[in-house]
Motif scaffolding. Structure first.
Motif, mmCIF file in Angstrom:
data_model
loop_
_atom_site.group_PDB
_atom_site.id
_atom_site.type_symbol
_atom_site.label_atom_id
_atom_site.label_comp_id
_atom_site.label_asym_id
_atom_site.label_seq_id
_atom_site.Cartn_x
_atom_site.Cartn_y
_atom_site.Cartn_z
ATOM 1 N N LEU A 48 -13.774 -4.467 0.190
ATOM 2 C CA LEU A 48 -12.424 -4.140 0.643
ATOM 3 C C LEU A 48 -12.372 -2.788 1.346
ATOM 4 O O LEU A 48 -11.493 -2.550 2.180
ATOM 5 C CB LEU A 48 -11.459 -4.134 -0.548
ATOM 6 N N PHE A 50 0.831 -1.207 0.000
ATOM 7 C CA PHE A 50 0.000 0.000 0.000
ATOM 8 C C PHE A 50 0.867 1.259 0.000
ATOM 9 O O PHE A 50 0.508 2.268 -0.616
ATOM 10 C CB PHE A 50 -0.949 -0.010 1.193
ATOM 11 N N PHE A 96 -8.886 1.715 -4.241
ATOM 12 C CA PHE A 96 -8.883 1.128 -2.895
ATOM 13 C C PHE A 96 -8.139 -0.203 -2.856
ATOM 14 O O PHE A 96 -8.277 -0.982 -1.917
ATOM 15 C CB PHE A 96 -10.302 0.984 -2.332
ATOM 16 N N GLY A 97 -7.324 -0.464 -3.871
ATOM 17 C CA GLY A 97 -6.436 -1.616 -3.822
ATOM 18 C C GLY A 97 -7.070 -2.936 -4.201
ATOM 19 O O GLY A 97 -6.680 -3.986 -3.674
ATOM 20 N N ASP A 98 -8.030 -2.909 -5.133
ATOM 21 C CA ASP A 98 -8.586 -4.172 -5.619
ATOM 22 C C ASP A 98 -7.449 -5.016 -6.189
ATOM 23 O O ASP A 98 -6.588 -4.519 -6.909
ATOM 24 C CB ASP A 98 -9.651 -3.908 -6.689
ATOM 25 N N ASN A 130 -7.112 -0.462 2.848
ATOM 26 C CA ASN A 130 -7.809 -0.129 1.613
ATOM 27 C C ASN A 130 -8.478 1.242 1.708
ATOM 28 O O ASN A 130 -8.438 2.044 0.771
ATOM 29 C CB ASN A 130 -8.853 -1.195 1.281
ATOM 30 N N TRP A 165 -7.833 4.728 -0.449
ATOM 31 C CA TRP A 165 -8.922 5.504 -1.063
ATOM 32 C C TRP A 165 -8.837 6.975 -0.640
ATOM 33 O O TRP A 165 -8.985 7.874 -1.473
ATOM 34 C CB TRP A 165 -10.268 4.907 -0.656
#
Length: 551
Positions: free
Chosen positions: A439, A397, A422-424, A445, A449
């Motif tokens: 998530l 992240f 959001f890190g899918d 996550n 965002w």
């Protein structure tokens, strides 16, 4: 009320054609060819909705000579899903697409240089929620527009929505060039989506395929070589019959492919009020004259409203855009390739980084000439790329956040691929793959965002980032640190200091800082004072800090 309705079909070298439909009990209605190569007939119809097709003696080389075939109208604006027949709607004696009344057509929209684009696939964007409902249609995108507004984006780029075979596809196999994909909803629902976007100040761009069509597209069946090349010109980059923009029909004074695609572009802008087009595989169009013409056609049709024409032209070629190029902008693939390699730790090359952060070094003119991205539908998300290298959790992240800083502060228009904010972590697949909204309940996550949200706000509100001004004022090859500044003539300034190493740099000194005084550290929301033309800061591994003057 009975109306006289005309049906026509361009087939200048075909011997015979007839109309069949629900209004004739599917019996042939003969058509006559006019001097321009159109078969025409008129039918007495009451207001209502009807299904229809054409029967024509084909000239395509893969049929027997003059074989009778049934085809849909190449210009059908609606296709019935179950039967795959064309649909014609009559109201007050006129053919219509639907009866939608636009509500927000005069709402002001952002200019090209203000854009922050969000690329989405209608079916996969909505769905994956913690509820039992089936989602994946235009109406469900409307339900998430407030989410996109909160994120801060002001443009949506829809992956292709033309009618295609089956109920799920990315849309790059277009069969009908005037009809919308029925599985996404009705034409009225598409217009409602665009209208609701405009009400929120969001422009809507559409991904269009004009280099090829699906093999069973009506034009291929009627007279294949009138609109398409006989054979693929590049077998490694051929996805179906390829439009022939070189062919000129001297007899009828017509460029068939130009005419058909020009009519299609005008239709989508006039009927659906789109605000831009992304031209898929523009290199395969292989005709700059056509591209100049179609861009001009699109802008003339849009009138006074802003309209952005952007090419996917890979490998990159800078003359596709700029002052003499046909397009307004192009996808900046080298930005993705270079930033991915540095975020993942595969390499460190300051000159490559500077080239993609300042596209002018590559020969591009500036902000609206390139669209930058960290991923898109053609690439794995960066979260997947990091996982391939066994980089997970907080470290992953943190690296993603570094990438977002570069994306939002580089010269060019930033684009976000749905779910990356959001890190899918889902891999790229042609099968249905809903982004995983759940998530957002996780801290890492949600933090990513918020990072996107904050930097998008900076990108949209600080006019230093609208300019082409960028200066790389500090480089430390050994520590893998790069610092650059963006500014405008009114006094707005943004400074980025990026650490591309796996080392925590404590009390790190940045000399030659652009101005002495108090700067706002954007993400930390705290003040940092530059004295004697330098500052001292702590930089975590793969971290970037953003400093804003006077905010």
């Amino acid at each position: 009320m009975v109306n006289t309705i005309e049906f026509k079909l361009l087939a200048p070298y075909n011997k015979e054609a007839s109309l069949i439909g629900s209004f004739s009990n599917w019996e042939d209605i003969p058509m006559q060819k006019d001097k321009k190569g159109y078969f025409r007939t008129q039918v007495e119809l009451e207001d209502g909705t009807y299904q229809y097709k054409f029967r024509v003696r084909s000239r395509s080389w893969f049929f027997e000579s003059d074989q009778w075939i049934e085809v849909n109208d190449p210009c059908a604006t609606n296709i019935d899903g179950p039967t795959q027949h064309g649909i014609v709607r009559i109201k007050e004696g006129q053919k219509i697409v639907d009866t939608y009344v636009w509500q927000h057509d005069n709402h002001p929209l952002p200019t090209d240089y203000e854009l922050v684009i969000y690329e989405m696939h209608v079916s996969d964007f909505s769905g994956g929620e913690d509820d039992p409902h089936e989602r994946g249609q235009y109406q469900h995108v409307i339900e998430k527009l407030n989410y996109l507004c909160d994120l801060g984006i002001n443009a949506i780029e829809l992956m292709p929505i033309k009618e295609y075979p089956g109920n799920y596809s990315w849309g790059y196999n277009p069969r009908y060039f005037f009809a919308t994909e029925t599985s996404y909803g009705t034409t009225e629902e598409l217009k409602h989506l665009i209208d609701e976007c405009h009400a929120r100040g969001i422009r809507v761009l559409l991904d269009k395929i004009y280099n090829h069509s699906e093999t069973s597209s009506p034009l291929t069946q009627i007279d294949h070589d009138y609109w398409y090349y006989h054979e693929p010109r590049d077998l490694d980059n051929s996805w179906g019959p390829e439009f022939n923009y070189e062919f000129y029909d001297e007899t009828f004074d017509r460029k068939p492919a130009w005419e058909f695609v020009g009519d299609a572009v005008r239709f989508w802008i006039e009927e659906y009020h789109f605000d831009g087009i992304r031209y898929d595989a523009a290199r395969q169009l292989a005709n700059y004259d056509f591209m100049y013409w179609i861009v001009q056609t699109a802008k003339e049709t849009a009138g006074s409203k802003p309209f952005y024409n952007v090419a996917e032209y890979i490998p990159e070629q800078i003359d596709i855009t700029n002052i003499d190029g046909p397009m307004d902008g192009c996808w900046h693939e080298s930005f993705y390739i270079t930033v991915k390699a540095h975020i993942c730790g595969d390499t460190f090359n300051l000159e490559q980084l500077k080239e993609v952060l300042d596209c002018q070094r590559q020969g591009y003119m500036g902000t609206t000439n390139v669209v930058n991205y960290l991923s898109n539908h053609d690439h794995e998300r960066l979260m997947v790329e990091l996982a391939k290298r066994d980089i997970f959790e907080e470290e992953a992240f943190r690296r993603l956040k570094l990438g977002v800083v570069l994306l939002m502060t580089a010269v060019g228009i930033p684009m976000v691929w749905m779910g990356e904010e959001f890190g899918d972590y889902h891999r790229r697949t042609p099968e249905p793959a809903k982004i995983e909204w759940m998530l957002l309940k996780h801290d890492l996550n949600r933090s990513l965002w918020q990072h996107y949200q904050s930097l998008i706000r900076l990108r949209r509100n600080n006019h230093a980032l609208y300019t082409e001004n960028i200066d790389f004022f500090y480089e430390d090859i050994d520590s893998k640190v790069l610092a650059y500044t963006r500014w405008n003539e009114e006094g707005s300034r943004v400074v980025v200091v990026a650490n591309f190493s796996g080392n925590h740099l404590a009390d790190y000194r940045i000399p030659h800082f652009p101005a002495n005084g108090v700067w706002r550290e954007w993400m930390g929301n705290c003040d940092v004072e530059a004295e004697e033309d330098r500052i001292s800061i702590d930089l975590l591994e793969y971290e970037a800090k953003v400093f804003v003057w006077g905010s």
